[in-house]
Design a protein around this motif. Structure first.
Motif, PDB file in Angstrom:
ATOM      1  N   LEU A 206       0.807  -1.216   0.000  1.00  0.00           N
ATOM      2  CA  LEU A 206       0.000   0.000   0.000  1.00  0.00           C
ATOM      3  C   LEU A 206       0.841   1.267   0.000  1.00  0.00           C
ATOM      4  CD1 LEU A 206      -2.807  -1.082   2.502  1.00  0.00           C
ATOM      5  CD2 LEU A 206      -2.896  -1.044  -0.006  1.00  0.00           C
ATOM      6  N   GLU A 207       2.063   1.183   0.479  1.00  0.00           N
ATOM      7  CA  GLU A 207       2.920   2.369   0.592  1.00  0.00           C
ATOM      8  C   GLU A 207       3.794   2.600  -0.640  1.00  0.00           C
ATOM      9  OE1 GLU A 207       3.103   4.784   3.002  1.00  0.00           O
ATOM     10  OE2 GLU A 207       1.229   3.841   3.633  1.00  0.00           O
ATOM     11  N   ASN A 208       3.897   1.620  -1.513  1.00  0.00           N
ATOM     12  CA  ASN A 208       4.741   1.745  -2.702  1.00  0.00           C
ATOM     13  C   ASN A 208       3.894   1.627  -3.962  1.00  0.00           C
ATOM     14  OD1 ASN A 208       7.678   1.704  -1.638  1.00  0.00           O
ATOM     15  ND2 ASN A 208       6.690  -0.006  -0.562  1.00  0.00           N
ATOM     16  N   ARG A 209       4.190   2.481  -4.935  1.00  0.00           N
ATOM     17  CA  ARG A 209       3.445   2.411  -6.192  1.00  0.00           C
ATOM     18  C   ARG A 209       3.591   1.030  -6.827  1.00  0.00           C
ATOM     19  NH1 ARG A 209       3.634   2.987 -11.788  1.00  0.00           N
ATOM     20  NH2 ARG A 209       2.033   4.361 -12.662  1.00  0.00           N
ATOM     21  N   ASN A 210       4.829   0.560  -6.912  1.00  0.00           N
ATOM     22  CA  ASN A 210       5.114  -0.775  -7.438  1.00  0.00           C
ATOM     23  C   ASN A 210       5.930  -1.533  -6.404  1.00  0.00           C
ATOM     24  OD1 ASN A 210       5.647   1.334  -9.952  1.00  0.00           O
ATOM     25  ND2 ASN A 210       4.286  -0.344 -10.492  1.00  0.00           N
ATOM     26  N   PHE A 211       5.425  -2.658  -5.981  1.00  0.00           N
ATOM     27  CA  PHE A 211       6.123  -3.482  -4.993  1.00  0.00           C
ATOM     28  C   PHE A 211       6.055  -4.940  -5.418  1.00  0.00           C
ATOM     29  CE2 PHE A 211       5.582  -6.411  -1.399  1.00  0.00           C
ATOM     30  CZ  PHE A 211       6.826  -6.278  -0.794  1.00  0.00           C
ATOM     31  N   GLU A 212       7.168  -5.638  -5.327  1.00  0.00           N
ATOM     32  CA  GLU A 212       7.212  -7.067  -5.607  1.00  0.00           C
ATOM     33  C   GLU A 212       8.415  -7.666  -4.898  1.00  0.00           C
ATOM     34  OE1 GLU A 212       8.384  -8.116  -9.733  1.00  0.00           O
ATOM     35  OE2 GLU A 212       8.789  -5.969  -9.977  1.00  0.00           O
ATOM     36  N   PHE A 213       8.416  -8.967  -4.801  1.00  0.00           N
ATOM     37  CA  PHE A 213       9.603  -9.630  -4.251  1.00  0.00           C
ATOM     38  C   PHE A 213       9.790 -10.989  -4.902  1.00  0.00           C
ATOM     39  CE2 PHE A 213       6.167 -11.026  -1.521  1.00  0.00           C
ATOM     40  CZ  PHE A 213       6.455 -12.348  -1.201  1.00  0.00           C
ATOM     41  N   TYR A 214      11.057 -11.377  -4.951  1.00  0.00           N
ATOM     42  CA  TYR A 214      11.460 -12.691  -5.430  1.00  0.00           C
ATOM     43  C   TYR A 214      12.086 -13.440  -4.260  1.00  0.00           C
ATOM     44  CZ  TYR A 214      11.191 -10.960 -10.275  1.00  0.00           C
ATOM     45  OH  TYR A 214      10.767 -10.444 -11.473  1.00  0.00           O
ATOM     46  N   TRP A 215      11.791 -14.714  -4.187  1.00  0.00           N
ATOM     47  CA  TRP A 215      12.367 -15.525  -3.120  1.00  0.00           C
ATOM     48  C   TRP A 215      12.918 -16.816  -3.714  1.00  0.00           C
ATOM     49  CZ3 TRP A 215       9.144 -19.903  -1.628  1.00  0.00           C
ATOM     50  CH2 TRP A 215       9.799 -20.766  -0.740  1.00  0.00           C
TER      51      TRP A 215
END
Length: 437
Positions: A206-215
Protein backbone atom coordinates in the motif's frame (compact mmCIF):
# COMPACT_ATOMS: atom_id res chain seq x y z
CA UNK A 1 5.54 -28.10 -46.88
CA UNK A 2 4.52 -27.04 -43.34
CA UNK A 3 6.56 -24.37 -41.60
CA UNK A 4 7.87 -24.83 -38.07
CA UNK A 5 7.27 -22.55 -35.10
CA UNK A 6 8.46 -22.65 -31.49
CA UNK A 7 7.65 -20.44 -28.52
CA UNK A 8 10.24 -18.63 -26.40
CA UNK A 9 10.59 -21.28 -23.71
CA UNK A 10 10.59 -24.26 -26.06
CA UNK A 11 7.50 -25.72 -24.36
CA UNK A 12 5.45 -25.52 -27.57
CA UNK A 13 6.31 -26.56 -31.11
CA UNK A 14 3.95 -26.47 -34.05
CA UNK A 15 3.93 -27.01 -37.80
CA UNK A 16 1.47 -24.58 -39.35
CA UNK A 17 0.61 -25.19 -42.98
CA UNK A 18 1.59 -21.60 -43.70
CA UNK A 19 2.75 -18.50 -41.82
CA UNK A 20 1.36 -15.18 -43.04
CA UNK A 21 2.78 -11.71 -42.30
CA UNK A 22 0.06 -9.13 -43.01
CA UNK A 23 0.98 -5.45 -43.14
CA UNK A 24 -2.51 -3.90 -43.16
CA UNK A 25 -5.85 -4.40 -41.45
CA UNK A 26 -7.47 -5.38 -44.73
CA UNK A 27 -4.82 -8.04 -45.31
CA UNK A 28 -5.62 -9.57 -41.90
CA UNK A 29 -9.31 -9.70 -42.83
CA UNK A 30 -8.49 -11.25 -46.20
CA UNK A 31 -6.41 -13.98 -44.52
CA UNK A 32 -9.33 -14.93 -42.27
CA UNK A 33 -11.73 -15.04 -45.22
CA UNK A 34 -9.25 -17.23 -47.11
CA UNK A 35 -9.02 -19.59 -44.12
CA UNK A 36 -12.80 -19.87 -44.09
CA UNK A 37 -12.86 -20.69 -47.77
CA UNK A 38 -10.18 -23.36 -47.32
CA UNK A 39 -11.71 -24.75 -44.12
CA UNK A 40 -8.56 -24.36 -42.03
CA UNK A 41 -7.97 -22.86 -38.60
CA UNK A 42 -6.22 -19.58 -37.84
CA UNK A 43 -4.12 -18.53 -34.87
CA UNK A 44 -2.39 -15.19 -34.39
CA UNK A 45 1.01 -14.87 -32.75
CA UNK A 46 3.14 -12.01 -31.46
CA UNK A 47 6.44 -12.69 -29.73
CA UNK A 48 5.57 -16.25 -28.73
CA UNK A 49 6.26 -15.50 -25.09
CA UNK A 50 3.32 -17.50 -23.75
CA UNK A 51 4.27 -20.85 -22.24
CA UNK A 52 0.98 -22.48 -23.30
CA UNK A 53 -0.04 -23.69 -26.81
CA UNK A 54 -2.31 -20.69 -27.41
CA UNK A 55 -0.76 -19.96 -30.82
CA UNK A 56 -0.19 -23.55 -31.93
CA UNK A 57 -1.91 -24.56 -35.17
CA UNK A 58 -1.53 -26.85 -38.15
CA UNK A 59 -3.52 -24.35 -40.21
CA UNK A 60 -2.65 -20.69 -40.77
CA UNK A 61 -0.38 -18.92 -38.31
CA UNK A 62 -0.70 -15.14 -38.60
CA UNK A 63 2.35 -13.27 -37.36
CA UNK A 64 1.68 -9.62 -36.59
CA UNK A 65 5.37 -8.66 -36.59
CA UNK A 66 4.96 -6.56 -39.74
CA UNK A 67 1.80 -4.86 -38.49
CA UNK A 68 3.46 -2.69 -35.87
CA UNK A 69 3.90 0.94 -34.85
CA UNK A 70 1.75 3.87 -33.77
CA UNK A 71 -1.39 4.45 -35.80
CA UNK A 72 -2.30 7.78 -34.16
CA UNK A 73 -1.83 9.85 -31.00
CA UNK A 74 -4.39 12.18 -29.41
CA UNK A 75 -2.53 14.52 -27.08
CA UNK A 76 -5.73 16.08 -25.70
CA UNK A 77 -7.11 12.80 -24.38
CA UNK A 78 -3.66 11.20 -23.96
CA UNK A 79 -4.70 8.24 -26.04
CA UNK A 80 -2.76 6.37 -28.69
CA UNK A 81 -3.90 3.75 -31.19
CA UNK A 82 -1.28 1.07 -31.72
CA UNK A 83 -0.97 -1.70 -34.29
CA UNK A 84 -1.28 -5.07 -32.64
CA UNK A 85 2.20 -6.41 -33.44
CA UNK A 86 4.00 -3.52 -31.75
CA UNK A 87 6.50 -4.79 -29.21
CA UNK A 88 6.19 -3.25 -25.77
CA UNK A 89 9.81 -2.09 -25.69
CA UNK A 90 9.45 -0.21 -28.98
CA UNK A 91 6.11 1.18 -27.84
CA UNK A 92 7.62 2.57 -24.64
CA UNK A 93 10.35 4.38 -26.55
CA UNK A 94 7.93 5.77 -29.13
CA UNK A 95 5.44 6.98 -26.51
CA UNK A 96 8.30 8.55 -24.56
CA UNK A 97 9.24 10.62 -27.61
CA UNK A 98 5.66 11.93 -27.53
CA UNK A 99 5.84 12.71 -23.80
CA UNK A 100 3.51 9.83 -22.89
CA UNK A 101 3.74 6.54 -21.00
CA UNK A 102 1.69 3.52 -19.97
CA UNK A 103 0.50 3.43 -16.38
CA UNK A 104 2.16 0.11 -15.66
CA UNK A 105 4.01 -2.72 -17.40
CA UNK A 106 5.31 -6.18 -16.68
CA UNK A 107 8.97 -6.98 -16.24
CA UNK A 108 9.42 -8.35 -19.77
CA UNK A 109 9.06 -5.95 -22.69
CA UNK A 110 9.52 -8.20 -25.72
CA UNK A 111 5.84 -9.15 -26.08
CA UNK A 112 3.51 -7.64 -28.64
CA UNK A 113 0.86 -5.34 -27.20
CA UNK A 114 -1.97 -7.59 -28.46
CA UNK A 115 -0.40 -10.70 -26.96
CA UNK A 116 0.18 -8.98 -23.64
CA UNK A 117 -3.40 -7.85 -23.21
CA UNK A 118 -4.94 -11.04 -24.62
CA UNK A 119 -3.29 -13.21 -21.93
CA UNK A 120 -3.86 -10.84 -19.00
CA UNK A 121 -0.18 -9.87 -18.69
CA UNK A 122 0.45 -7.56 -15.74
CA UNK A 123 3.01 -5.70 -13.72
CA UNK A 124 2.71 -5.04 -10.02
CA UNK A 125 1.02 -2.40 -7.87
CA UNK A 126 -1.89 -2.54 -5.44
CA UNK A 127 -3.58 0.41 -7.19
CA UNK A 128 -2.68 -0.65 -10.74
CA UNK A 129 -4.49 -3.05 -13.06
CA UNK A 130 -3.15 -5.40 -15.71
CA UNK A 131 -2.10 -3.98 -19.08
CA UNK A 132 -5.55 -4.81 -20.44
CA UNK A 133 -7.14 -2.24 -18.11
CA UNK A 134 -5.32 0.51 -20.04
CA UNK A 135 -7.23 -0.41 -23.21
CA UNK A 136 -10.15 1.85 -24.15
CA UNK A 137 -10.90 0.57 -27.66
CA UNK A 138 -10.16 -2.50 -29.77
CA UNK A 139 -10.46 -3.26 -33.47
CA UNK A 140 -10.49 -6.94 -34.33
CA UNK A 141 -11.14 -9.24 -37.24
CA UNK A 142 -13.85 -11.80 -36.48
CA UNK A 143 -14.13 -15.43 -37.55
CA UNK A 144 -15.99 -14.40 -40.70
CA UNK A 145 -13.40 -11.80 -41.69
CA UNK A 146 -15.53 -8.87 -40.54
CA UNK A 147 -13.79 -5.86 -38.98
CA UNK A 148 -15.37 -4.88 -35.64
CA UNK A 149 -14.57 -2.06 -33.23
CA UNK A 150 -15.62 -2.06 -29.60
CA UNK A 151 -15.06 0.13 -26.55
CA UNK A 152 -16.47 0.99 -23.14
CA UNK A 153 -19.09 3.16 -24.88
CA UNK A 154 -19.70 1.04 -28.00
CA UNK A 155 -20.38 -2.72 -27.93
CA UNK A 156 -19.42 -2.76 -24.25
CA UNK A 157 -20.22 -6.44 -23.62
CA UNK A 158 -18.02 -7.40 -26.53
CA UNK A 159 -15.31 -5.04 -25.31
CA UNK A 160 -15.20 -6.57 -21.80
CA UNK A 161 -14.84 -9.99 -23.41
CA UNK A 162 -12.20 -8.87 -25.91
CA UNK A 163 -9.87 -7.16 -23.42
CA UNK A 164 -8.57 -10.56 -22.29
CA UNK A 165 -9.65 -12.95 -25.01
CA UNK A 166 -6.85 -15.49 -25.62
CA UNK A 167 -7.29 -14.87 -29.34
CA UNK A 168 -10.58 -16.78 -29.16
CA UNK A 169 -12.81 -13.96 -30.43
CA UNK A 170 -10.75 -12.81 -33.37
CA UNK A 171 -7.43 -11.30 -34.38
CA UNK A 172 -6.86 -8.05 -32.50
CA UNK A 173 -5.54 -5.55 -35.03
CA UNK A 174 -5.64 -2.12 -33.35
CA UNK A 175 -5.39 -1.28 -29.65
CA UNK A 176 -6.22 2.17 -28.25
CA UNK A 177 -4.56 2.84 -24.90
CA UNK A 178 -5.29 5.40 -22.21
CA UNK A 179 -1.90 6.89 -21.34
CA UNK A 180 -0.28 9.21 -18.82
CA UNK A 181 2.23 12.03 -19.14
CA UNK A 182 5.71 10.48 -19.24
CA UNK A 183 7.11 9.97 -15.75
CA UNK A 184 10.20 8.67 -13.99
CA UNK A 185 10.46 6.03 -11.31
CA UNK A 186 12.87 5.75 -8.42
CA UNK A 187 13.54 2.02 -8.37
CA UNK A 188 15.27 0.48 -5.36
CA UNK A 189 16.03 -3.15 -4.69
CA UNK A 190 17.51 -4.86 -1.66
CA UNK A 191 18.09 -8.20 0.04
CA UNK A 192 15.77 -8.56 3.02
CA UNK A 193 14.74 -11.47 5.26
CA UNK A 194 11.82 -13.40 3.79
CA UNK A 195 10.12 -13.60 7.20
CA UNK A 196 10.18 -9.81 7.59
CA UNK A 197 9.00 -9.30 4.02
CA UNK A 198 5.98 -11.54 4.57
CA UNK A 199 5.18 -9.88 7.89
CA UNK A 200 5.16 -6.41 6.27
CA UNK A 201 3.31 -7.18 3.02
CA UNK A 202 0.23 -5.09 3.75
CA UNK A 203 2.30 -2.00 4.52
CA UNK A 204 4.66 -2.51 1.57
CA UNK A 205 2.00 -3.06 -1.08
CA UNK A 206 0.00 0.00 0.00
CA UNK A 207 2.92 2.37 0.59
CA UNK A 208 4.74 1.74 -2.70
CA UNK A 209 3.45 2.41 -6.19
CA UNK A 210 5.11 -0.78 -7.44
CA UNK A 211 6.12 -3.48 -4.99
CA UNK A 212 7.21 -7.07 -5.61
CA UNK A 213 9.60 -9.63 -4.25
CA UNK A 214 11.46 -12.69 -5.43
CA UNK A 215 12.37 -15.52 -3.12
CA UNK A 216 14.79 -18.35 -3.84
CA UNK A 217 13.59 -21.70 -2.44
CA UNK A 218 15.67 -22.98 0.48
CA UNK A 219 16.91 -19.42 1.11
CA UNK A 220 15.94 -17.18 4.01
CA UNK A 221 16.34 -14.09 1.82
CA UNK A 222 14.08 -12.21 -0.56
CA UNK A 223 14.95 -9.74 -3.31
CA UNK A 224 12.55 -6.87 -2.59
CA UNK A 225 11.81 -4.31 -5.31
CA UNK A 226 10.12 -0.95 -4.75
CA UNK A 227 9.42 1.74 -7.35
CA UNK A 228 7.84 5.15 -6.78
CA UNK A 229 7.30 8.23 -8.90
CA UNK A 230 9.98 10.89 -8.68
CA UNK A 231 10.86 14.28 -10.12
CA UNK A 232 14.57 13.57 -9.65
CA UNK A 233 16.71 13.57 -12.78
CA UNK A 234 17.33 10.26 -14.48
CA UNK A 235 20.24 8.16 -13.28
CA UNK A 236 20.39 5.47 -15.96
CA UNK A 237 22.19 2.21 -15.42
CA UNK A 238 25.91 2.76 -15.83
CA UNK A 239 28.28 0.44 -17.68
CA UNK A 240 29.09 -1.49 -14.50
CA UNK A 241 25.40 -2.06 -13.78
CA UNK A 242 24.83 -3.13 -17.37
CA UNK A 243 27.72 -5.57 -17.10
CA UNK A 244 26.28 -6.91 -13.85
CA UNK A 245 22.84 -7.43 -15.44
CA UNK A 246 24.09 -9.16 -18.55
CA UNK A 247 27.08 -11.09 -17.25
CA UNK A 248 26.76 -11.57 -13.52
CA UNK A 249 22.98 -11.98 -13.23
CA UNK A 250 22.17 -13.60 -16.58
CA UNK A 251 25.54 -15.17 -17.43
CA UNK A 252 26.46 -16.47 -13.98
CA UNK A 253 22.91 -17.61 -13.30
CA UNK A 254 22.88 -19.47 -16.60
CA UNK A 255 26.06 -21.31 -15.59
CA UNK A 256 24.56 -22.18 -12.21
CA UNK A 257 21.37 -23.30 -13.94
CA UNK A 258 23.30 -25.54 -16.30
CA UNK A 259 25.07 -27.03 -13.29
CA UNK A 260 21.67 -27.77 -11.73
CA UNK A 261 20.42 -29.31 -14.96
CA UNK A 262 23.40 -31.66 -15.06
CA UNK A 263 23.36 -32.35 -11.31
CA UNK A 264 19.83 -31.60 -10.00
CA UNK A 265 20.77 -32.58 -6.43
CA UNK A 266 22.76 -29.33 -6.25
CA UNK A 267 19.62 -27.22 -6.72
CA UNK A 268 18.94 -26.45 -3.02
CA UNK A 269 22.54 -25.41 -2.50
CA UNK A 270 22.50 -23.21 -5.60
CA UNK A 271 19.22 -21.60 -4.49
CA UNK A 272 20.70 -20.75 -1.08
CA UNK A 273 23.81 -19.36 -2.79
CA UNK A 274 21.69 -17.21 -5.09
CA UNK A 275 19.82 -15.83 -2.08
CA UNK A 276 23.07 -15.05 -0.29
CA UNK A 277 24.41 -13.19 -3.36
CA UNK A 278 21.45 -10.82 -3.75
CA UNK A 279 22.70 -7.26 -3.91
CA UNK A 280 21.01 -3.88 -3.54
CA UNK A 281 20.94 -0.75 -5.63
CA UNK A 282 18.97 2.13 -7.14
CA UNK A 283 17.94 3.37 -10.59
CA UNK A 284 16.04 6.49 -11.59
CA UNK A 285 14.78 6.39 -15.15
CA UNK A 286 11.81 6.65 -17.49
CA UNK A 287 9.07 4.31 -16.32
CA UNK A 288 9.17 1.88 -19.25
CA UNK A 289 12.92 1.43 -18.83
CA UNK A 290 12.61 0.74 -15.11
CA UNK A 291 9.90 -1.88 -15.53
CA UNK A 292 11.88 -3.98 -18.01
CA UNK A 293 14.30 -6.69 -16.89
CA UNK A 294 16.72 -8.45 -19.21
CA UNK A 295 15.87 -12.17 -19.33
CA UNK A 296 18.42 -14.29 -21.16
CA UNK A 297 18.07 -17.46 -19.07
CA UNK A 298 15.07 -19.41 -20.37
CA UNK A 299 12.62 -21.27 -18.17
CA UNK A 300 9.12 -22.72 -17.82
CA UNK A 301 6.59 -20.90 -15.66
CA UNK A 302 3.29 -21.37 -13.86
CA UNK A 303 1.50 -18.38 -12.30
CA UNK A 304 -1.75 -18.04 -10.38
CA UNK A 305 -3.81 -15.10 -9.13
CA UNK A 306 -5.17 -15.45 -5.59
CA UNK A 307 -6.84 -12.94 -3.22
CA UNK A 308 -4.37 -10.22 -2.24
CA UNK A 309 -4.62 -10.96 1.46
CA UNK A 310 -3.58 -14.59 0.96
CA UNK A 311 -0.07 -13.87 -0.33
CA UNK A 312 1.87 -14.51 2.89
CA UNK A 313 0.03 -17.70 3.79
CA UNK A 314 0.42 -19.08 0.27
CA UNK A 315 4.16 -18.38 0.19
CA UNK A 316 4.65 -20.05 3.58
CA UNK A 317 2.73 -23.10 2.35
CA UNK A 318 4.85 -23.25 -0.82
CA UNK A 319 8.03 -22.96 1.26
CA UNK A 320 6.90 -25.81 3.49
CA UNK A 321 5.92 -28.01 0.53
CA UNK A 322 9.25 -27.51 -1.25
CA UNK A 323 11.24 -28.35 1.88
CA UNK A 324 9.07 -31.30 2.91
CA UNK A 325 9.17 -32.86 -0.53
CA UNK A 326 12.80 -31.98 -1.17
CA UNK A 327 11.85 -30.54 -4.55
CA UNK A 328 14.92 -29.93 -6.68
CA UNK A 329 14.44 -26.33 -7.79
CA UNK A 330 16.74 -23.32 -7.74
CA UNK A 331 14.74 -20.73 -9.73
CA UNK A 332 13.11 -17.92 -7.70
CA UNK A 333 9.42 -17.53 -6.92
CA UNK A 334 7.99 -14.19 -8.06
CA UNK A 335 5.31 -12.39 -6.03
CA UNK A 336 3.34 -9.36 -7.25
CA UNK A 337 0.04 -7.49 -6.77
CA UNK A 338 -2.68 -6.36 -9.21
CA UNK A 339 -5.80 -4.24 -8.64
CA UNK A 340 -9.26 -5.73 -9.24
CA UNK A 341 -10.92 -5.12 -12.62
CA UNK A 342 -14.17 -5.87 -14.47
CA UNK A 343 -12.84 -7.79 -17.50
CA UNK A 344 -14.68 -11.06 -18.17
CA UNK A 345 -11.72 -13.46 -18.21
CA UNK A 346 -9.20 -11.43 -16.23
CA UNK A 347 -7.62 -13.46 -13.39
CA UNK A 348 -8.06 -10.28 -11.30
CA UNK A 349 -11.79 -10.06 -12.04
CA UNK A 350 -13.63 -8.44 -9.09
CA UNK A 351 -10.85 -8.98 -6.58
CA UNK A 352 -7.58 -7.31 -5.62
CA UNK A 353 -5.06 -10.02 -6.39
CA UNK A 354 -1.71 -11.45 -5.44
CA UNK A 355 0.10 -13.20 -8.28
CA UNK A 356 2.56 -15.97 -7.44
CA UNK A 357 4.75 -17.42 -10.18
CA UNK A 358 6.98 -20.49 -9.96
CA UNK A 359 9.70 -21.26 -12.49
CA UNK A 360 11.95 -24.11 -13.57
CA UNK A 361 15.03 -23.81 -15.75
CA UNK A 362 14.44 -24.97 -19.32
CA UNK A 363 15.67 -28.52 -19.73
CA UNK A 364 14.90 -29.52 -16.14
CA UNK A 365 11.72 -31.49 -15.29
CA UNK A 366 9.02 -29.07 -14.19
CA UNK A 367 5.72 -30.97 -14.25
CA UNK A 368 6.10 -32.69 -10.86
CA UNK A 369 7.15 -29.41 -9.23
CA UNK A 370 4.23 -27.47 -10.68
CA UNK A 371 1.90 -30.32 -9.74
CA UNK A 372 3.00 -29.96 -6.10
CA UNK A 373 2.41 -26.19 -6.04
CA UNK A 374 -0.74 -25.88 -8.14
CA UNK A 375 -3.12 -27.39 -5.52
CA UNK A 376 -1.86 -24.87 -2.95
CA UNK A 377 -2.72 -21.97 -5.21
CA UNK A 378 -6.02 -23.51 -6.21
CA UNK A 379 -6.97 -23.88 -2.54
CA UNK A 380 -7.20 -20.08 -2.35
CA UNK A 381 -9.56 -19.90 -5.33
CA UNK A 382 -6.59 -19.38 -7.64
CA UNK A 383 -7.05 -18.46 -11.28
CA UNK A 384 -4.19 -19.32 -13.65
CA UNK A 385 -2.41 -16.76 -15.77
CA UNK A 386 -3.60 -17.48 -19.33
CA UNK A 387 -0.12 -17.33 -20.80
CA UNK A 388 1.51 -19.59 -18.19
CA UNK A 389 1.42 -23.35 -17.68
CA UNK A 390 -1.38 -24.95 -15.66
CA UNK A 391 -3.60 -28.05 -15.80
CA UNK A 392 -7.12 -26.59 -15.61
CA UNK A 393 -9.76 -27.21 -18.27
CA UNK A 394 -13.13 -25.61 -18.98
CA UNK A 395 -15.00 -27.58 -16.31
CA UNK A 396 -12.65 -26.31 -13.58
CA UNK A 397 -12.24 -22.80 -14.97
CA UNK A 398 -15.90 -21.93 -15.47
CA UNK A 399 -16.78 -21.67 -11.73
CA UNK A 400 -13.86 -19.28 -11.22
CA UNK A 401 -15.24 -16.64 -13.60
CA UNK A 402 -18.66 -15.07 -12.92
CA UNK A 403 -18.70 -13.68 -16.48
CA UNK A 404 -17.79 -16.97 -18.17
CA UNK A 405 -21.16 -17.28 -19.94
CA UNK A 406 -20.95 -13.69 -21.20
CA UNK A 407 -17.56 -14.44 -22.73
CA UNK A 408 -18.92 -17.65 -24.27
CA UNK A 409 -21.78 -15.66 -25.84
CA UNK A 410 -19.31 -13.21 -27.39
CA UNK A 411 -17.30 -16.14 -28.73
CA UNK A 412 -20.36 -17.69 -30.36
CA UNK A 413 -21.21 -14.33 -31.91
CA UNK A 414 -17.75 -13.60 -33.34
CA UNK A 415 -16.45 -17.07 -34.18
CA UNK A 416 -19.43 -19.43 -34.56
CA UNK A 417 -17.54 -21.80 -36.87
CA UNK A 418 -14.52 -22.08 -34.56
CA UNK A 419 -12.01 -20.65 -37.05
CA UNK A 420 -9.81 -19.46 -34.16
CA UNK A 421 -9.99 -22.69 -32.18
CA UNK A 422 -7.12 -25.09 -31.66
CA UNK A 423 -6.97 -28.19 -29.49
CA UNK A 424 -5.75 -26.21 -26.51
CA UNK A 425 -8.58 -23.66 -26.66
CA UNK A 426 -11.15 -26.43 -27.01
CA UNK A 427 -9.88 -27.91 -23.74
CA UNK A 428 -9.65 -24.50 -22.08
CA UNK A 429 -12.93 -22.92 -23.19
CA UNK A 430 -14.98 -25.73 -24.71
CA UNK A 431 -15.82 -26.22 -28.37
CA UNK A 432 -17.65 -23.15 -29.63
CA UNK A 433 -19.32 -25.18 -32.37
CA UNK A 434 -20.98 -27.45 -29.83
CA UNK A 435 -22.11 -24.47 -27.75
CA UNK A 436 -23.61 -22.83 -30.85
CA UNK A 437 -25.88 -25.81 -31.53
Amino acid sequence: MPSSWENWSGSVRAQPAVIRYPTTLNEIAAIVREANARGVGVRAVGAGHSFTPLAATDGMLVSLDRFAGLESVDFTTRRATVRAGTRIKALGEELGRHGLAQANLGDIDVQSIAGAISTGTHGTGATLGSIATQVVELTLVTGTGEIVTCSEAHNRDLFKAAQVSLGALGIIALVTLQLEPAYRLDYRWAREPLAATLANLEYERLENRNFEFYWFPYSEWALVKRSNRTEAPARPRNLLRGFNDLVMENGAFWLLSELCRLRPQLSPRVARLAGDLISGGQDVNASHRVFATTRLVRFQEMEYSIPAGAMAEAVRMIDARIRQQGILVHFPIECRYVRADDIDLSPAYARDSAYIAVHMYRGMPYRDYFAQIEPILRSFGGRPHWGKLHTLTAAELRPLYPRWDAFAAARRQLDPAGVFQNDYLRALLGDVREEAV
